[in-house]
Enzyme design. Structure first.
Site, PDB file in Angstrom:
ATOM      1  N   GLY A 155     -23.028  13.234 -36.560  1.00 11.88           N
ATOM      2  CA  GLY A 155     -23.099  14.148 -35.527  1.00 11.88           C
ATOM      3  C   GLY A 155     -24.820  14.619 -35.199  1.00 11.88           C
ATOM      4  O   GLY A 155     -25.536  13.761 -35.403  1.00 11.88           O
ATOM      5  N   ARG A 156     -25.101  15.708 -34.687  1.00  9.93           N
ATOM      6  CA  ARG A 156     -26.250  16.004 -34.342  1.00  9.93           C
ATOM      7  C   ARG A 156     -27.159  16.021 -35.635  1.00  9.93           C
ATOM      8  O   ARG A 156     -28.155  15.636 -35.509  1.00  9.93           O
ATOM      9  CB  ARG A 156     -26.495  17.526 -33.770  1.00  9.93           C
ATOM     10  N   ILE A 157     -26.751  16.750 -36.312  1.00  9.68           N
ATOM     11  CA  ILE A 157     -27.528  16.715 -37.891  1.00  9.68           C
ATOM     12  C   ILE A 157     -27.544  15.459 -38.433  1.00  9.68           C
ATOM     13  O   ILE A 157     -28.589  15.325 -38.943  1.00  9.68           O
ATOM     14  CB  ILE A 157     -26.798  17.953 -38.897  1.00  9.68           C
ATOM     15  N   ALA A 234     -23.910  20.042 -45.969  1.00 11.28           N
ATOM     16  CA  ALA A 234     -22.938  20.361 -45.095  1.00 11.28           C
ATOM     17  C   ALA A 234     -21.822  21.439 -45.431  1.00 11.28           C
ATOM     18  O   ALA A 234     -22.316  22.675 -45.381  1.00 11.28           O
ATOM     19  CB  ALA A 234     -21.894  19.120 -45.106  1.00 11.28           C
ATOM     20  N   ARG A 235     -20.811  21.552 -46.022  1.00 13.59           N
ATOM     21  CA  ARG A 235     -19.955  22.466 -46.502  1.00 13.59           C
ATOM     22  C   ARG A 235     -19.686  22.327 -48.174  1.00 13.59           C
ATOM     23  O   ARG A 235     -19.354  21.193 -48.503  1.00 13.59           O
ATOM     24  CB  ARG A 235     -18.962  22.869 -46.042  1.00 13.59           C
ATOM     25  N   GLU A 264     -19.067  29.023 -53.268  1.00 17.07           N
ATOM     26  CA  GLU A 264     -20.094  29.734 -52.963  1.00 17.07           C
ATOM     27  C   GLU A 264     -19.885  31.115 -52.748  1.00 17.07           C
ATOM     28  O   GLU A 264     -18.967  31.559 -52.333  1.00 17.07           O
ATOM     29  CB  GLU A 264     -20.804  29.199 -51.671  1.00 17.07           C
ATOM     30  N   HIS A 282     -28.592  27.802 -50.277  1.00 23.30           N
ATOM     31  CA  HIS A 282     -27.984  27.667 -48.731  1.00 23.30           C
ATOM     32  C   HIS A 282     -29.022  27.859 -47.880  1.00 23.30           C
ATOM     33  O   HIS A 282     -29.011  28.974 -47.043  1.00 23.30           O
ATOM     34  CB  HIS A 282     -26.968  28.577 -48.605  1.00 23.30           C
TER      35      HIS A 282
END
Length: 315
Positions: A155-157, A234-235, A264, A282
């Site tokens: 995607g964008r990232i 990401a996550r 987290e 983060h």
């Protein structure tokens, strides 16, 4: 209209919100409790939540007649919001895409360099007072230039990371994504994630959370080369943390650079104990400019709702 901002945000964002709303800022930086989330739906017209504010299906079920009609999420990721349950309750949801792209890509490159060049380990050595000076075989790491990077999620990232890798470091770019992407530089789509993992020197995770939980599991990690590094911006839940720890302890991969964690803010002691793991708190979008842009975008979404206009960034 009454607006709740669930965490402290830059002053420019709060000032912009006050032009349209009667604003309450929850000054606590911690994750809101379930009771606080339910109260937010009962006491406010619009809520501006962020990562970790778990608006689950149960929260919506507990508030059958919410006053709130919009969640203007601060952040591009919205896996902490059950969007279907929100919409079923008559609540619109928006996010802030675009504003986070470059800063998050920069953190990916930071982690790539820190992990490959052992920067965190080196800083700890200097701070400890144990460094005895330069010598030719001191802390030899992986030279990133001209290496092969694999990106999970284009995607964008993901594309921003790929551009930095190609144009900045002359790296060969391959990626795993549901659809092919057209870019102005060479990038090869690989059909299998394990195949991608087996080819590259650095594997970067850049997919959204949610349905991608444990996408990077023991099979993917076992497919990686022993000198390769895993980077996650990401996550946290996209990477199976227990499998990553096992792979690192067994020497199946050379190192990891992490900005996010499965549970987290809890970070396993096993990760903290390993010198070949770079751990950041983060920091993906943590610049004043970017956080301000994100906040202003969230406020723009909220203001559009308040004025009966089309939402700029619905999800």
């Amino acid at each position: 209209m009454k607006l709740l901002i669930t965490r402290p945000l830059p002053a420019l964002v709060v000032d912009a919100a006050r032009k349209t709303f009667d604003v309450t800022v929850r000054e606590d930086t911690s994750v809101p409790t379930g009771d606080e989330l339910r109260s937010s739906l009962l006491d406010y017209d619009v809520v501006l939540p962020t990562l970790g504010d778990l608006y689950s299906a149960q929260v919506f079920a507990d508030v059958p007649k919410p006053r709130a009609k919009m969640l203007a999420n601060f952040g591009v990721g919205f896996n902490h919001i059950d969007v279907e349950a929100a919409k079923a309750a008559g609540i619109e949801v928006t996010n802030t895409p675009g504003a986070v792209t470059d800063a998050t890509a920069d953190i990916a490159m930071t982690l790539m360099l820190m992990s490959a060049r052992r920067a965190g380990e080196g800083e700890r050595l200097v701070r400890s007072g144990a460094w005895q000076g330069w010598h030719p075989t001191q802390m030899l790491g992986l030279h990133l230039s001209s290496k092969h990077v694999g990106i999970i999620g284009m995607g964008r990232i993901g594309q921003a990371i790929a551009r930095r890798c190609h144009f900045g470091f002359g790296m060969r770019v391959s990626y795993f994504n549901r659809s092919a992407k057209q870019m102005d530089f060479p990038a090869e789509q690989v059909a299998s994630l394990t195949a991608l993992a087996g080819q590259v020197d650095v594997l970067v995770v850049a997919v959204p959370g949610g349905s991608t939980m444990h996408l990077v599991n023991a099979d993917v990690l076992k497919s990686m080369q022993a000198h390769a590094h895993l980077i996650n911006i990401a996550r946290g839940e996209v990477v199976e943390e227990a499998a990553l720890i096992a792979a690192l302890q067994a020497g199946e991969i050379a190192g990891a650079g992490l900005d996010v964690y499965e549970f987290e803010p809890k970070v396993p002691d096993a990760l903290k104990a390993m010198e070949n793991v770079t751990l950041l708190p983060h920091l993906g979008t943590a610049t004043l400019e970017v956080r301000t842009s994100m906040g202003l975008m969230a406020v723009e979404n909220a203001a559009a709702f308040a004025h009966g206009k089309a939402l700029p960034n619905p999800v």
